[in-house]
Design a protein around this motif. Structure first.
Motif, PDB file in Angstrom:
ATOM      1  N   ALA A 181     -17.233 -10.448 -18.653  1.00 38.69           N
ATOM      2  CA  ALA A 181     -16.129 -10.025 -19.087  1.00 38.69           C
ATOM      3  C   ALA A 181     -16.276  -8.681 -19.768  1.00 38.69           C
ATOM      4  CB  ALA A 181     -15.832 -11.078 -20.457  1.00 38.69           C
ATOM      5  N   TYR A 182     -17.473  -8.332 -20.242  1.00 37.11           N
ATOM      6  CA  TYR A 182     -17.611  -7.043 -20.953  1.00 37.11           C
ATOM      7  C   TYR A 182     -17.429  -5.859 -19.844  1.00 37.11           C
ATOM      8  CZ  TYR A 182     -20.054  -3.169 -23.416  1.00 37.11           C
ATOM      9  OH  TYR A 182     -20.461  -1.888 -23.885  1.00 37.11           O
ATOM     10  N   LEU A 183     -18.213  -6.034 -18.637  1.00 41.25           N
ATOM     11  CA  LEU A 183     -18.014  -5.363 -17.722  1.00 41.25           C
ATOM     12  C   LEU A 183     -16.607  -5.047 -17.164  1.00 41.25           C
ATOM     13  CD1 LEU A 183     -20.211  -3.690 -15.691  1.00 41.25           C
ATOM     14  CD2 LEU A 183     -19.102  -5.334 -14.145  1.00 41.25           C
ATOM     15  N   ARG A 184     -15.623  -6.148 -17.371  1.00 38.75           N
ATOM     16  CA  ARG A 184     -14.263  -5.810 -16.917  1.00 38.75           C
ATOM     17  C   ARG A 184     -13.730  -4.739 -18.108  1.00 38.75           C
ATOM     18  NH1 ARG A 184     -13.700 -10.575 -16.166  1.00 38.75           N
ATOM     19  NH2 ARG A 184     -12.805 -11.367 -18.027  1.00 38.75           N
ATOM     20  N   GLU A 185     -14.149  -4.910 -19.374  1.00 38.96           N
ATOM     21  CA  GLU A 185     -13.828  -3.758 -20.259  1.00 38.96           C
ATOM     22  C   GLU A 185     -14.131  -2.523 -19.988  1.00 38.96           C
ATOM     23  OE1 GLU A 185     -14.859  -4.842 -24.399  1.00 38.96           O
ATOM     24  OE2 GLU A 185     -14.292  -6.971 -24.108  1.00 38.96           O
ATOM     25  N   LEU A 186     -15.318  -2.565 -19.467  1.00 41.21           N
ATOM     26  CA  LEU A 186     -16.040  -1.239 -19.079  1.00 41.21           C
ATOM     27  C   LEU A 186     -15.369  -0.554 -18.163  1.00 41.21           C
ATOM     28  CD1 LEU A 186     -19.843  -1.938 -19.763  1.00 41.21           C
ATOM     29  CD2 LEU A 186     -18.441  -0.537 -21.274  1.00 41.21           C
ATOM     30  N   SER A 187     -15.051  -1.227 -17.107  1.00 36.59           N
ATOM     31  CA  SER A 187     -14.333  -0.607 -15.949  1.00 36.59           C
ATOM     32  C   SER A 187     -12.967   0.098 -16.119  1.00 36.59           C
ATOM     33  CB  SER A 187     -14.203  -1.891 -14.743  1.00 36.59           C
ATOM     34  OG  SER A 187     -13.151  -2.686 -15.241  1.00 36.59           O
ATOM     35  N   LYS A 188     -12.533  -0.292 -17.398  1.00 39.72           N
ATOM     36  CA  LYS A 188     -11.156   0.497 -17.658  1.00 39.72           C
ATOM     37  C   LYS A 188     -11.164   2.142 -18.396  1.00 39.72           C
ATOM     38  CE  LYS A 188      -8.998  -4.036 -18.921  1.00 39.72           C
ATOM     39  NZ  LYS A 188      -8.590  -4.893 -19.615  1.00 39.72           N
ATOM     40  N   ARG A 189     -12.581   2.368 -18.519  1.00 35.81           N
ATOM     41  CA  ARG A 189     -12.999   3.604 -19.049  1.00 35.81           C
ATOM     42  C   ARG A 189     -13.065   4.518 -17.976  1.00 35.81           C
ATOM     43  NH1 ARG A 189     -17.304   2.160 -23.828  1.00 35.81           N
ATOM     44  NH2 ARG A 189     -17.892   4.279 -23.127  1.00 35.81           N
ATOM     45  N   ASP A 190     -12.628   5.887 -18.390  1.00 35.62           N
ATOM     46  CA  ASP A 190     -12.946   7.087 -17.507  1.00 35.62           C
ATOM     47  C   ASP A 190     -14.355   7.558 -17.418  1.00 35.62           C
ATOM     48  OD1 ASP A 190     -10.360   6.983 -16.826  1.00 35.62           O
ATOM     49  OD2 ASP A 190      -9.682   8.332 -18.278  1.00 35.62           O
ATOM     50  N   ASP A 191     -15.234   7.401 -18.765  1.00 31.82           N
ATOM     51  CA  ASP A 191     -16.519   7.694 -18.683  1.00 31.82           C
ATOM     52  C   ASP A 191     -17.335   6.732 -18.059  1.00 31.82           C
ATOM     53  OD1 ASP A 191     -16.311   5.855 -20.647  1.00 31.82           O
ATOM     54  OD2 ASP A 191     -17.442   6.948 -22.059  1.00 31.82           O
ATOM     55  N   VAL A 192     -17.043   5.589 -17.411  1.00 24.17           N
ATOM     56  CA  VAL A 192     -17.948   4.842 -16.909  1.00 24.17           C
ATOM     57  C   VAL A 192     -17.599   4.246 -15.768  1.00 24.17           C
ATOM     58  CG1 VAL A 192     -18.832   2.383 -17.169  1.00 24.17           C
ATOM     59  CG2 VAL A 192     -18.568   3.974 -19.419  1.00 24.17           C
ATOM     60  N   LEU A 193     -18.578   4.295 -14.840  1.00 24.49           N
ATOM     61  CA  LEU A 193     -18.236   3.536 -13.545  1.00 24.49           C
ATOM     62  C   LEU A 193     -18.867   2.218 -13.456  1.00 24.49           C
ATOM     63  CD1 LEU A 193     -17.416   3.164 -10.653  1.00 24.49           C
ATOM     64  CD2 LEU A 193     -19.505   4.815  -9.841  1.00 24.49           C
TER      65      LEU A 193
END
Length: 240
Positions: A46-58
């Motif tokens: 679930a946290y990775l899903r949050e991170l996937s929405k960020r421009d500074d993270v792949l």
């Protein structure tokens, strides 16, 4: 999937649609080693899903297969991702592999559900590579998709091409997560080395037909130091 560098193609399928523009800075790559058979993994997924929405993270999910013996065979897992995780453990000086593990920038690791530790690692990677990041770009030219790496400080590195499935929901029928419907994000389905890199500019051409034929909706390129080292650059684009 097999892609040939520098190849040409004819009678192509419709080209993938590239996402408009490129991020101002290279994203920090966060790789989550997860498993459908691990009861501790859903919060990290679930946290990775949050991170996937960020421009500074792949953000990428790499499901491993070593929990399959618990009674549920992970439907996305690959032995290749287990090998990649073990290579990270050796490179980072870790005694064991575990799930859920996030490896950040190829340099640091943290338990995937521990947000503070992950955020601190992302920031540390940004600062560490601020002067060494190698820009990667995608360009659509006629029947080809071109991946370009800029020049940088010479370091033996490999340019990787990744296809991923942006979302997948699985009904778990056995094992520790029995009875749950779990959703995964940016699930890596193939990881192919395209070329070595020694600090000079590099351009690789990929036939668009091969990309369209994969059926997956996300692609990325990573430039990683050999020996499972730091990720010097990263870029992504979406296919429709």
């Amino acid at each position: 999937m097999k892609l040939l560098a520098g190849s040409t193609a004819a009678a192509l399928l419709p080209l993938p649609r590239l996402a408009a523009g490129a991020p101002a800075a290279a994203p920090v790559v966060v790789e989550l080693f997860t498993s459908q058979g691990c009861s501790s993994c859903p919060p990290a997924d679930a946290y990775l899903r949050e991170l996937s929405k960020r421009d500074d993270v792949l953000a990428l999910s790499l499901p491993v297969d070593y929990w399959d013996y618990l009674g549920w065979k992970d439907t996305f897992a690959s032995p290749a991702y287990t090998r990649r995780q073990k290579a990270y453990a050796e490179a980072l000086g870790l005694r064991n592999v575990y799930t859920p593990q996030m490896v950040i920038g190829g340099m640091k690791d943290a338990v995937g559900s521990q947000k503070r530790a992950v955020e601190a690692a992302i920031q540390a990677c940004k600062e560490s590579l601020a002067a060494e990041t190698v820009p990667l770009t995608f360009k659509k030219e006629n029947s080809m998709i071109c991946v370009e790496a800029a020049a940088g400080n010479p370091a033996p590195a490999t340019l990787w091409f990744i296809t991923y499935q942006k979302k997948g929901t699985v009904e778990i029928k056995r094992g520790e997560n029995k009875g749950r419907d779990l959703t995964y994000t940016n699930i890596v389905r193939d990881m192919t080395p395209l070329s070595s890199w020694n600090g000079s500019t590099l351009r690789i051409e990929l036939p668009a037909k091969s990309l369209a034929a994969t059926g997956y909706d996300g692609c990325a390129a990573l430039l990683q130091e050999d020996g499972q080292g730091r990720i010097l650059g990263a870029a992504k684009f979406e296919m429709s």
